[in-house]
Design a protein around this motif. Structure first.
Motif, PDB file in Angstrom:
ATOM      1  N   LEU A  22     -36.753 -46.742 -75.597  1.00  0.00           N
ATOM      2  CA  LEU A  22     -37.321 -46.214 -74.352  1.00  0.00           C
ATOM      3  C   LEU A  22     -37.144 -44.699 -74.299  1.00  0.00           C
ATOM      4  O   LEU A  22     -38.056 -43.952 -73.910  1.00  0.00           O
ATOM      5  CB  LEU A  22     -36.652 -46.860 -73.130  1.00  0.00           C
ATOM      6  CG  LEU A  22     -36.676 -48.397 -73.043  1.00  0.00           C
ATOM      7  CD1 LEU A  22     -36.119 -48.850 -71.699  1.00  0.00           C
ATOM      8  CD2 LEU A  22     -38.076 -48.955 -73.259  1.00  0.00           C
ATOM      9  N   VAL A  33     -45.008 -41.203 -70.431  1.00  0.00           N
ATOM     10  CA  VAL A  33     -43.863 -42.089 -70.204  1.00  0.00           C
ATOM     11  C   VAL A  33     -42.753 -41.374 -69.450  1.00  0.00           C
ATOM     12  O   VAL A  33     -42.343 -40.272 -69.813  1.00  0.00           O
ATOM     13  CB  VAL A  33     -43.291 -42.592 -71.554  1.00  0.00           C
ATOM     14  CG1 VAL A  33     -42.073 -43.487 -71.317  1.00  0.00           C
ATOM     15  CG2 VAL A  33     -44.348 -43.337 -72.343  1.00  0.00           C
ATOM     16  N   VAL A  50     -39.569 -48.225 -67.092  1.00  0.00           N
ATOM     17  CA  VAL A  50     -40.482 -47.352 -67.813  1.00  0.00           C
ATOM     18  C   VAL A  50     -41.755 -47.225 -66.993  1.00  0.00           C
ATOM     19  O   VAL A  50     -42.413 -48.233 -66.717  1.00  0.00           O
ATOM     20  CB  VAL A  50     -40.830 -47.935 -69.194  1.00  0.00           C
ATOM     21  CG1 VAL A  50     -41.659 -46.936 -69.987  1.00  0.00           C
ATOM     22  CG2 VAL A  50     -39.568 -48.315 -69.954  1.00  0.00           C
ATOM     23  N   LEU A  87     -45.402 -52.782 -73.887  1.00  0.00           N
ATOM     24  CA  LEU A  87     -45.052 -51.381 -73.670  1.00  0.00           C
ATOM     25  C   LEU A  87     -45.526 -50.519 -74.836  1.00  0.00           C
ATOM     26  O   LEU A  87     -46.135 -49.464 -74.674  1.00  0.00           O
ATOM     27  CB  LEU A  87     -43.530 -51.317 -73.530  1.00  0.00           C
ATOM     28  CG  LEU A  87     -42.833 -50.006 -73.290  1.00  0.00           C
ATOM     29  CD1 LEU A  87     -43.386 -49.356 -72.052  1.00  0.00           C
ATOM     30  CD2 LEU A  87     -41.345 -50.271 -73.108  1.00  0.00           C
ATOM     31  N   TRP A 105     -48.269 -48.334 -64.790  1.00  0.00           N
ATOM     32  CA  TRP A 105     -47.502 -49.494 -65.227  1.00  0.00           C
ATOM     33  C   TRP A 105     -46.018 -49.228 -65.024  1.00  0.00           C
ATOM     34  O   TRP A 105     -45.519 -48.166 -65.401  1.00  0.00           O
ATOM     35  CB  TRP A 105     -47.757 -49.773 -66.710  1.00  0.00           C
ATOM     36  CG  TRP A 105     -49.183 -50.087 -67.032  1.00  0.00           C
ATOM     37  CD1 TRP A 105     -50.227 -49.195 -67.081  1.00  0.00           C
ATOM     38  CD2 TRP A 105     -49.740 -51.378 -67.343  1.00  0.00           C
ATOM     39  NE1 TRP A 105     -51.387 -49.872 -67.407  1.00  0.00           N
ATOM     40  CE2 TRP A 105     -51.125 -51.196 -67.581  1.00  0.00           C
ATOM     41  CE3 TRP A 105     -49.189 -52.660 -67.455  1.00  0.00           C
ATOM     42  CZ2 TRP A 105     -51.977 -52.259 -67.906  1.00  0.00           C
ATOM     43  CZ3 TRP A 105     -50.039 -53.704 -67.797  1.00  0.00           C
ATOM     44  CH2 TRP A 105     -51.419 -53.503 -68.009  1.00  0.00           C
ATOM     45  N   ILE A 107     -42.528 -51.051 -66.149  1.00  0.00           N
ATOM     46  CA  ILE A 107     -42.009 -52.134 -66.985  1.00  0.00           C
ATOM     47  C   ILE A 107     -40.488 -52.031 -67.092  1.00  0.00           C
ATOM     48  O   ILE A 107     -39.946 -50.972 -67.422  1.00  0.00           O
ATOM     49  CB  ILE A 107     -42.654 -52.089 -68.395  1.00  0.00           C
ATOM     50  CG1 ILE A 107     -44.186 -52.220 -68.271  1.00  0.00           C
ATOM     51  CG2 ILE A 107     -42.086 -53.205 -69.283  1.00  0.00           C
ATOM     52  CD1 ILE A 107     -44.938 -52.167 -69.589  1.00  0.00           C
TER      53      ILE A 107
END
Ligand code: PAY
Ligand code: ZN
Length: 321
Positions: A22, A33, A50, A87, A105, A107
């Motif tokens: 991540l 991100v 995330v 992801l 998004w 996640i």
């Protein structure tokens, strides 16, 4: 900066390797991100959502957002692996840039990070979190028999908490906790979702196994008012899934397909947070390997589920336009 990462999609990874990945993504794709720390687990592990987002939002237009969490149950290893597969597609596969500019998004790949680590180090079939049981201010685990640690993080949510399919006994696998949202993990996730509830239009939580697409409610056999709407999008998704490699996901409510449960995250997301489309996805298989799905199933399972999710997201984008 981080050196890189050890992430692959042909084996299951430890929590630290997941966190490293991540971090890698947020450093290599800073415009796409963002890592949002939302709290810590009982044992102090960081929980990081995330956020994948790009493009401009037109003035006065609220961009819809999608929430996906995984790993609420420790032993369901395919769940975090599939969340990470999705992801990766969203971030590293350029053909999904449009999908990422249309919706945001969020996640969270491993909710129950403590339990997840415990399944790697000690007991592969552990389900709950790892909080030590406490009674009248005294920790009991010295004299307690094995298995009495932890809370079922899918029974701890504040919606009909403790009413059905949940236990008050800390030694049971479905122990609901001392009260709704007694656990740092469920509190962190629910606070985040409530903060973003105007934008989140789809709540997905990944579990295994059974190969089912579960529609609320789980706590009652009564149909939700908009059951047909939920079923309509879910049917599109399961049909899209079947076209990938032929996998059939059963579609329906938990009481009709499995058993009634209360204090689950999907019911809460719909009932309390007001997210109309809220689903629990039971990933493969149907019981041959069960929780111990071989790692060579990560990619095919991820691929078919991502196809199903894309079909729902397309419908949600359409509803908004
Ligand atoms: O929405 O009713 C729901 C969730 C149902 C799941 C639960 O018990 O929380 C179903 C089980 C799960 O994924 O945890 C199914 C697996 C096979 C189990 O452990 O029984
Ligand atoms: Zn589960």
């Amino acid at each position: 900066a981080t050196k890189g990462h050890l992430m692959t999609w042909n084996r299951y990874h430890r929590y630290q390797e997941i966190l490293d990945y991540l971090m890698y993504l947020s450093e290599h794709y800073p415009h796409l991100v963002e890592l949002l720390p939302i709290g810590k687990t009982t044992e102090g592990r960081p929980l990081k959502v995330v956020k994948i987002s790009s493009g401009q939002t037109r003035e006065n237009v609220v961009k819809p957002a999608i929430w996906i969490d995984a790993g609420i149950h420790a032993r369901e290893w395919i769940s975090p692996a599939v969340a990470l597969y999705i992801l990766r597609q969203l971030v590293e596969n350029k053909s999904y840039r449009a999908l990422v500019s249309q919706v945001d998004w969020y996640i969270l790949p491993v909710v129950n990070a403590d339990g997840y680590e415990y399944t790697h180090t000690t007991d592969r079939l552990w389900r709950k979190s790892r909080r030590m049981p406490i009674e009248s201010g005294r920790t009991l685990w010295g004299g307690m028999s094995y298995g009495c640690e932890g809370v079922d993080l899918n029974r701890n949510w504040d919606w009909h908490w403790g009413s059905v399919g949940a236990s008050q006994d800390p030694c049971d696998d479905t122990f609901a906790g001392s009260h709704a949202f007694s656990e740092p993990e469920t509190r962190a996730v629910s606070d985040f979702i409530l903060d973003h509830r105007d934008r989140i239009q789809l709540y997905l939580t990944l579990h295994s196994y059974s190969q089912m697409w579960l529609v609320p409610w789980s706590h009652t056999k009564k149909r939700a008012d908009d059951y047909d709407d939920m079923m309509y999008l879910a049917r599109q998704a399961t049909e899209a899934i079947q076209k990938v490699h032929g996998s059939q996901y059963q579609l329906g409510t938990s009481p009709s397909l499995l058993y009634a449960t209360s204090g689950g995250s999907d019911d809460w997301a719909k009932g309390k947070a007001g997210i109309k489309y809220s689903y629990t996805i039971e990933l493969p298989d149907k019981g041959i390997y069960g929780f111990m799905l071989p790692a060579d199933k990560i990619v095919p399972t991820g691929k078919e589920l991502f196809t199903g999710i894309k079909s729902i997201v397309k419908s949600i984008v359409k509803i908004n336009s």
